[in-house]
Design an enzyme around this catalytic site. Structure first.
Site, PDB file in Angstrom:
ATOM      1  N   TYR A  11      40.459  35.208  29.920  1.00 36.21           N
ATOM      2  CA  TYR A  11      39.442  35.951  30.507  1.00 36.21           C
ATOM      3  C   TYR A  11      39.935  37.380  31.103  1.00 36.21           C
ATOM      4  O   TYR A  11      39.481  38.488  30.707  1.00 36.21           O
ATOM      5  CB  TYR A  11      38.750  35.211  32.076  1.00 36.21           C
ATOM      6  CG  TYR A  11      37.782  36.002  32.777  1.00 36.21           C
ATOM      7  CD1 TYR A  11      36.602  35.882  32.492  1.00 36.21           C
ATOM      8  CD2 TYR A  11      38.148  36.850  33.961  1.00 36.21           C
ATOM      9  CE1 TYR A  11      35.645  36.569  33.132  1.00 36.21           C
ATOM     10  CE2 TYR A  11      37.023  37.454  34.647  1.00 36.21           C
ATOM     11  CZ  TYR A  11      35.783  36.989  34.277  1.00 36.21           C
ATOM     12  OH  TYR A  11      34.738  37.499  35.081  1.00 36.21           O
ATOM     13  N   SER A  35      36.099  43.705  35.135  1.00 37.49           N
ATOM     14  CA  SER A  35      36.424  43.076  36.117  1.00 37.49           C
ATOM     15  C   SER A  35      37.758  43.638  36.853  1.00 37.49           C
ATOM     16  O   SER A  35      38.606  44.047  36.013  1.00 37.49           O
ATOM     17  CB  SER A  35      36.656  41.414  35.907  1.00 37.49           C
ATOM     18  OG  SER A  35      37.071  40.542  37.125  1.00 37.49           O
TER      19      SER A  35
END
Length: 245
Positions: A152, A139
């Site tokens: 995350y 990401s």
């Protein structure tokens, strides 16, 4: 077709990016062992992809080594080969660091990061045999952050590093790369003009944008000279400086 008679494992395949990747690989002539905890979603995927001939559903948890081993074993037994693995499954627990329990921290690490280690551990032999490839879905959170996303972001940064580490360790037979999606509309949410405008291409991304990138990186002819890299798929969002006025 880019992937005739090739077989792939895709995790988190019941929805979002994983579903788009699975459907793209099938459309390009491949078959897919699709892993997810959502059995109903996998059933929908199978029907959309044309049935059991194209997709083998596996209900399992990518953070459990036994489930990962079983997925790889099932893929190789059913289709006789393993040409690529897309480690896409991921979760987010968004909360202040003071409120994030150690158990929740580890759960995010196990699902988002450790799955790629487990699939490399159990899938490496099959990938070496076929001269295959892995794609780890990271990401842009590996490079930039919002508040309260520590677990995350840490996992996505870890995937970028793991991709080049595995690329070295599994060379020369197996290529390993990562994709780093930016803002991808996976739920059909209502978007504002300003949401699109902060992207250089003028729109928020869709799962198919990432699916095309993953398919390219899995292609041993078109991407055969690419390994250990991270392909950012974000419409230029991380390149645009935004100032509040």
């Amino acid at each position: 077709m880019n992937h005739p008679d090739k077989h792939f494992i895709v995790t988190g395949a019941a929805s979002g990016i994983g579903r788009a990747v699975a459907l793209r690989l099938v459309a390009e002539g491949g078959t897919v062992t699709a892993m997810d905890t959502d059995g109903a979603g996998l059933g929908d995927l199978c029907r959309e992809a044309g049935g059991a001939a194209a997709v083998e559903p596996v209900v399992g948890d990518v953070a459990e080594e036994g489930d990962v081993f079983g997925c790889v074993e099932r893929a190789e037994q059913r289709f006789g080969r393993l040409d690529g693995i897309v480690c896409n499954a991921g979760i987010m627990k968004r909360m202040a660091v003071e409120d994030l329990s150690y158990e929740d921290w580890h759960r995010v690490l196990d699902v988002n990061l450790s799955q790629s280690f487990l699939f490399a551990r159990h899938g490496a032999a099959g990938l070496r045999k076929s001269g295959g490839a892995m794609v780890l879905v990271a990401s842009t959170r590996a490079f930039m952050s919002e508040a309260d996303t520590e677990s995350y972001s840490a996992t996505k940064g870890g995937l970028v590093a793991l991709a080049h580490s595995l690329a070295v360790s599994l060379s020369p037979k197996v290529r390993v790369n990562a994709v780093a999606p930016g803002w991808i509309d996976v739920s059909g949410e209502t978007l504002r003009p300003v949401d699109h405008e902060q992207h250089l291409v003028g729109r928020v991304g869709v799962p198919e944008d990432v699916a095309h990138a993953a398919s390219f990186l899995l292609d041993g002819e078109k991407a055969g000279f690419i390994t250990g890299q991270t392909l950012v798929v974000d419409g230029g969002m991380t390149r645009k400086m935004i100032y509040a006025h």
